[in-house]
Design an enzyme around this catalytic site. Structure first.
Site, PDB file in Angstrom:
ATOM      1  CB  SER A  68     -12.569  14.761 -26.968  1.00 12.60           C
ATOM      2  OG  SER A  68     -12.950  16.071 -27.213  1.00 12.60           O
ATOM      3  CG  HIS A 110     -13.331  15.870 -32.085  1.00 15.22           C
ATOM      4  ND1 HIS A 110     -12.143  16.379 -31.613  1.00 15.22           N
ATOM      5  CD2 HIS A 110     -14.065  15.572 -30.977  1.00 15.22           C
ATOM      6  CE1 HIS A 110     -12.161  16.387 -30.294  1.00 15.22           C
ATOM      7  NE2 HIS A 110     -13.312  15.891 -29.882  1.00 15.22           N
ATOM      8  CG  ASP A 150      -9.897  17.674 -33.617  1.00 16.19           C
ATOM      9  OD1 ASP A 150     -10.859  18.364 -33.235  1.00 16.19           O
ATOM     10  OD2 ASP A 150      -9.647  16.547 -33.161  1.00 16.19           O
TER      11      ASP A 150
END
Length: 532
Positions: free
Chosen positions: A246, A501, A473
């Protein structure tokens, strides 16, 4: 109110709750060389091509400056962490790299678990779960997905970035003040509600300045990446090996851009695109969460007990919007002093979008909320905010805007600008559009002017890098991974066709095998590899 651009791994989102990932099987995995639609629902393909008008991040000199040499030469004093097999230490780093001074040094927390063998050591593997503001140490000790074969060959290492968790944490509000802040209406319908929201943003920013004013100008991603290079040197590694999830992809890519000659095997999973400004980032993320919700809704309406009806995904979206509107007028009871407001309910739904394994739980909690019981959605919201059962908040929600607002100028600077942008956000997501648009106003009141700006990261001369993107995502849309991979001179894009995600360690044998092989052997997957 959900902080815009909160980018962290799935595990980090659900660190505060034990109700997930029970009784749910992982998807089967295989290589898929077909090219099904990405279903990014509005994210623009032109974002994937490097824009020559956006400046490239320039590398720092390869030679370590004399005034920084004491930091690279320091010796860490390792001690038992109290967690089985882990050692902890404290590393010094300059508050200001432009003017290092021992009198203002930061103390950054580091943890490691030494390689277990068998096999020769490959050095250190550093991890970061994203955020910004996620604790890398907590992630390493509890959730890092590296398998036994990788842990056998690497010392697993984590450092809480400056301003985060154990490393000089940014502080802003009391727990009681944070409770009030999270309940603030983030879809204002009247001038009075707009004023209440902007006042909340101002008070939050003033609280951060009051409690952490000296630190706020020095928590940028560039500075955190420089801290990583100090740690690399202290650990004795010639090159950095790294897995970032991320926002951790932005941190890792920034490292590669600053230190291409010292960049080793880097895995950037759930990638950000540094060439996008704050407004585009917020709009793309709005579309990303809409894509994730559409996928959830399409699954939900196939089930007879779906609390959002059984007609269509679009109708389910209208049903959820109606629930939010009802909660805006009449918050639901939760069995405690905090009722479930529209803002908290929205955050709870957003939290469940990070991982499809949360969908059964979300269906149950939405059904409860429809009947006036808001306890379940409040639990999901608390997990997102990292609020513990005793009412204490981790510093994630303070570090997050501190980094974001320093890295880029604000998406909006006035409420009028938000109002003008509402149609585009509503187009990107009829359900979440208003929430994300108003959330993007938070940096307008930040007490420190942004020091960063949009840029490309080329990292010319870096070793091969893997960029991982998931087609549906929510938090880091797939187009961002394509955009970062197109910028990095040595990147290979690895695609996961699915929901949720990030992808590594979440059930795809195809993804895991490709990344593990790269970490252990340095071999990147074939071009255009797509996994399920």
């Amino acid at each position: 109110m959900a902080t815009s651009r909160l980018l962290r791994s799935t595990a980090a989102v659900f660190a505060a709750t034990a109700l997930l990932i029970s009784g749910c099987s992982a998807q089967n995995s295989a290589t898929d060389t077909s090219t099904p639609p990405d279903r990014t629902n509005g994210a623009k393909d032109e974002n994937t091509a490097p824009d020559s008008s956006v400046p490239a991040l320039q590398p720092l000199p390869a030679a370590i400056p004399a005034d920084l040499r004491p930091y690279y030469d320091q010796k860490l004093s390792w001690r038992d962490c109290g967690v089985s097999g882990f050692e902890c230490a404290t590393m010094k780093a300059p508050l200001d790299y432009a003017a290092p001074s021992a009198s203002t040094d930061l103390k950054l927390a580091v943890a490691r678990k030494k390689a277990t063998g068998p096999g020769s050591s490959l050095g250190s593997l550093m991890v970061n779960p994203g955020g910004p503001g996620g604790s890398a140490i907590d992630y390493l000790q509890q959730y890092a997905p590296q398998p036994a074969a990788v842990r056998a060959r690497y010392d697993m290492v984590a450092m809480d970035p400056r301003g985060v968790a154990r490393s000089e944490p940014v502080e802003c509000l009391s727990n009681q003040q944070m409770d009030s802040y999270t309940q603030t209406d983030q879809t204002p319908d009247t001038p009075a509600e707009v004023n209440k929201l902007t006042t909340a943003y101002r008070d939050f920013a003033q609280g951060c300045e009051s409690h952490s004013g000296k630190l706020l100008p020095h928590v940028s991603t560039v500075e955190a990446a420089r801290d990583m290079d100090v740690l690399r040197g202290v650990l004795g590694d010639k090159k950095l090996t790294y897995v970032g999830a991320s926002y951790g992809t932005f941190l890792g890519a920034t490292y590669a851009g600053l230190y291409p000659s010292r960049s080793g095997r880097l895995v950037l999973d759930g990638a950000m695109n540094p060439a996008l400004n704050s407004r585009t980032t917020s709009l793309d993320q709005t579309a990303g969460f809409n894509t994730a919700f559409t996928s959830f809704a399409a699954d939900c309406v196939k089930k007879s007990d779906c609390p959002l009806g059984t007609k269509s995904a679009d109708d389910a979206g209208r049903q959820l919007s109606a629930l939010f509107k009802k909660l805006d007028a009449h918050p639901a009871a939760t069995g405690e002093s905090r009722p479930l407001t529209e803002s908290l309910a929205t955050t709870g739904v957003i939290a469940a979008m990070y991982d499809q394994k949360a969908w059964p739980v979300l269906r149950e909690y939405l059904a409860q909320a429809e009947k006036g019981n808001g306890r379940g959605l409040l639990t999901l919201s608390d997990s997102y905010y990292e609020r513990s059962p005793d009412g204490a908040y981790a510093n994630q929600m303070y570090a997050n805007p501190a980094v974001n607002c320093l890295d880029l100028p604000p998406a909006f600077t006035t409420a009028d600008q938000v109002r003008a942008a509402l149609p585009s956000f509503r187009k990107a997501s009829p359900v979440f559009g208003d929430n994300f648009a108003w959330a993007a106003l938070n940096c307008a009141y930040w007490p420190v002017k942004a020091t960063g700006s949009v840029h490309r990261i080329e990292a010319k001369g870096a070793d091969p890098i893997i960029v991982v993107g998931t087609t549906r995502d929510p938090a880091t849309p797939y187009t961002w991974a394509k955009g970062l991979a197109a910028q990095l001179s040595s990147a290979t894009l690895l695609t996961y066709v699915g929901d949720g995600h990030t992808a590594y360690g979440r059930g795809s044998q195809c993804i895991d095998t490709a990344i593990n092989t790269y970490l252990l052997e340095g071999t990147t997957p074939p071009k255009n590899t797509r996994c399920t």
